[in-house]
Write a protein that holds these residues in place. Structure first.
Motif, mmCIF file in Angstrom:
data_model
loop_
_atom_site.group_PDB
_atom_site.id
_atom_site.type_symbol
_atom_site.label_atom_id
_atom_site.label_comp_id
_atom_site.label_asym_id
_atom_site.label_seq_id
_atom_site.Cartn_x
_atom_site.Cartn_y
_atom_site.Cartn_z
ATOM 1 N N TYR A 62 0.853 -1.187 0.000
ATOM 2 C CA TYR A 62 0.000 0.000 0.000
ATOM 3 C C TYR A 62 0.892 1.241 0.000
ATOM 4 O O TYR A 62 1.919 1.285 0.682
ATOM 5 C CB TYR A 62 -0.919 0.015 1.222
ATOM 6 N N ALA A 63 0.474 2.240 -0.759
ATOM 7 C CA ALA A 63 1.260 3.471 -0.899
ATOM 8 C C ALA A 63 0.522 4.646 -0.268
ATOM 9 O O ALA A 63 -0.716 4.698 -0.258
ATOM 10 C CB ALA A 63 1.541 3.755 -2.374
ATOM 11 N N ALA A 209 10.780 -7.603 -7.562
ATOM 12 C CA ALA A 209 10.812 -6.941 -6.257
ATOM 13 C C ALA A 209 10.446 -5.459 -6.359
ATOM 14 O O ALA A 209 10.050 -4.842 -5.371
ATOM 15 C CB ALA A 209 12.194 -7.087 -5.630
ATOM 16 N N THR A 210 10.576 -4.898 -7.566
ATOM 17 C CA THR A 210 10.274 -3.485 -7.766
ATOM 18 C C THR A 210 8.938 -3.268 -8.463
ATOM 19 O O THR A 210 8.169 -2.374 -8.090
ATOM 20 C CB THR A 210 11.396 -2.817 -8.579
ATOM 21 N N ILE A 211 8.633 -4.070 -9.471
ATOM 22 C CA ILE A 211 7.410 -3.862 -10.248
ATOM 23 C C ILE A 211 6.155 -4.139 -9.424
ATOM 24 O O ILE A 211 5.059 -3.677 -9.772
ATOM 25 C CB ILE A 211 7.427 -4.735 -11.525
ATOM 26 N N LYS A 212 6.294 -4.843 -8.306
ATOM 27 C CA LYS A 212 5.115 -5.141 -7.477
ATOM 28 C C LYS A 212 4.462 -3.866 -6.943
ATOM 29 O O LYS A 212 3.266 -3.861 -6.647
ATOM 30 C CB LYS A 212 5.495 -6.063 -6.323
ATOM 31 N N MET A 213 5.244 -2.766 -6.831
ATOM 32 C CA MET A 213 4.665 -1.509 -6.356
ATOM 33 C C MET A 213 3.667 -0.965 -7.387
ATOM 34 O O MET A 213 2.548 -0.571 -7.051
ATOM 35 C CB MET A 213 5.769 -0.481 -6.099
ATOM 36 N N THR A 214 4.094 -0.966 -8.662
ATOM 37 C CA THR A 214 3.200 -0.492 -9.725
ATOM 38 C C THR A 214 1.998 -1.411 -9.882
ATOM 39 O O THR A 214 0.862 -0.951 -10.072
ATOM 40 C CB THR A 214 3.977 -0.401 -11.058
ATOM 41 N N GLU A 215 2.228 -2.716 -9.775
ATOM 42 C CA GLU A 215 1.146 -3.682 -9.954
ATOM 43 C C GLU A 215 0.106 -3.611 -8.839
ATOM 44 O O GLU A 215 -1.011 -4.094 -9.006
ATOM 45 C CB GLU A 215 1.725 -5.091 -10.037
ATOM 46 N N SER A 216 0.445 -2.992 -7.714
ATOM 47 C CA SER A 216 -0.481 -2.891 -6.585
ATOM 48 C C SER A 216 -1.435 -1.708 -6.704
ATOM 49 O O SER A 216 -2.336 -1.561 -5.873
ATOM 50 C CB SER A 216 0.302 -2.771 -5.272
ATOM 51 N N LEU A 217 -1.244 -0.862 -7.730
ATOM 52 C CA LEU A 217 -2.019 0.366 -7.837
ATOM 53 C C LEU A 217 -2.909 0.344 -9.074
ATOM 54 O O LEU A 217 -2.458 0.032 -10.176
ATOM 55 C CB LEU A 217 -1.081 1.576 -7.907
ATOM 56 N N LYS A 218 -4.178 0.707 -8.865
ATOM 57 C CA LYS A 218 -5.127 0.811 -9.985
ATOM 58 C C LYS A 218 -4.969 2.142 -10.700
ATOM 59 O O LYS A 218 -4.986 2.218 -11.925
ATOM 60 C CB LYS A 218 -6.558 0.646 -9.461
#
Length: 232
Positions: A62-63, A209-218
């Motif tokens: 979550y961001a 490990a990095t792309i999961k941040m973008t993938e977590s956001l709609k």
């Protein structure tokens, strides 16, 4: 806090002038077109919409932007008189600022951060709706739209954002008529209209490990609060 300070700017000069009133710049508002400039501060925010993405390791990220850092802004102004109570204002300028995004994984108590620096070229167009003048002050509200272009250098971070955006804006201010110029303290709320997140990240395909941040956001939208002082 900023709204309270703005109201004090409007009320105090009028209260001080009641007993010894001298009208300043009595015909300033009758000009068809006049120019000016502004300086001020702004606070950037991001509105995150999460999609509930779970990584193969069972992580849910979550961001948020937990705190705000003031940035600097400077604009030029062209004001066109439409009516006694209506003006059309164009005020292109530059906004320099930053925001720090925190990524959290609650179950594992993990936190990662990203500092997002920006240099926006902005083009606000506002309809200024003014009340009646009272002594040397005159309150107003603004409704408008604003386009922005981020000209800062892009880096390969967890999140990347599109360079262009559009905003709806709502402002509150007060004209203060001083002997040699008109000072307008104003607070403006800017609401982003577009999803600025870059979802397509081919540079991170091999970095789960990095792309999961973008993938977590709609989607992600920009918001700003701008406190400016116009000199006309």
């Amino acid at each position: 806090m900023a709204v309270a300070a703005l109201l004090l700017c409007c009320v105090m000069p009028a209260a001080a002038q009641r007993n010894d009133f001298v009208g300043n710049r009595l015909y300033a508002d009758q000009k068809r077109l006049h120019l000016g400039f502004s300086v001020g501060a702004h606070f950037q925010d991001l509105k995150f919409t999460h999609n509930g993405h779970t990584t193969p390791e069972g992580e849910n990220w979550y961001a948020e932007v937990p705190a705000y850092s003031p940035g600097f802004c400077v604009n030029v102004l062209a004001d066109l008189r439409l009516h006694k109570h209506f003006n059309l204002r164009l005020s292109p300028g530059m906004y320099f600022g930053n925001k720090t995004v925190h990524f959290r994984e609650p179950k594992l108590d993990m936190v990662q951060t990203q500092d997002v620096k920006s240099a926006y070229v902005v083009v606000p167009l506002d309809l200024k709706i003014s009340g009646d003048r009272y002594m040397n002050s005159r309150p107003y509200v603004t409704l408008g739209v604003m386009g922005s272009l981020d000209v800062s250098k892009k880096r390969s971070d967890f999140l990347q954002f599109n360079t262009m955006d559009a905003y709806l804006t709502l402002g509150l201010g007060c004209d203060l008529y001083l002997p040699f110029f008109k000072l307008n303290p104003e607070i403006k709320f800017c609401f982003g209209l577009t999803d600025v997140l870059r979802h397509d990240r081919p540079d991170l395909v091999d970095d789960p490990a990095t792309i999961k941040m973008t993938e977590s956001l709609k989607k992600v939208k920009n918001n700003m609060i701008v406190l400016t002082f116009y000199f006309e």
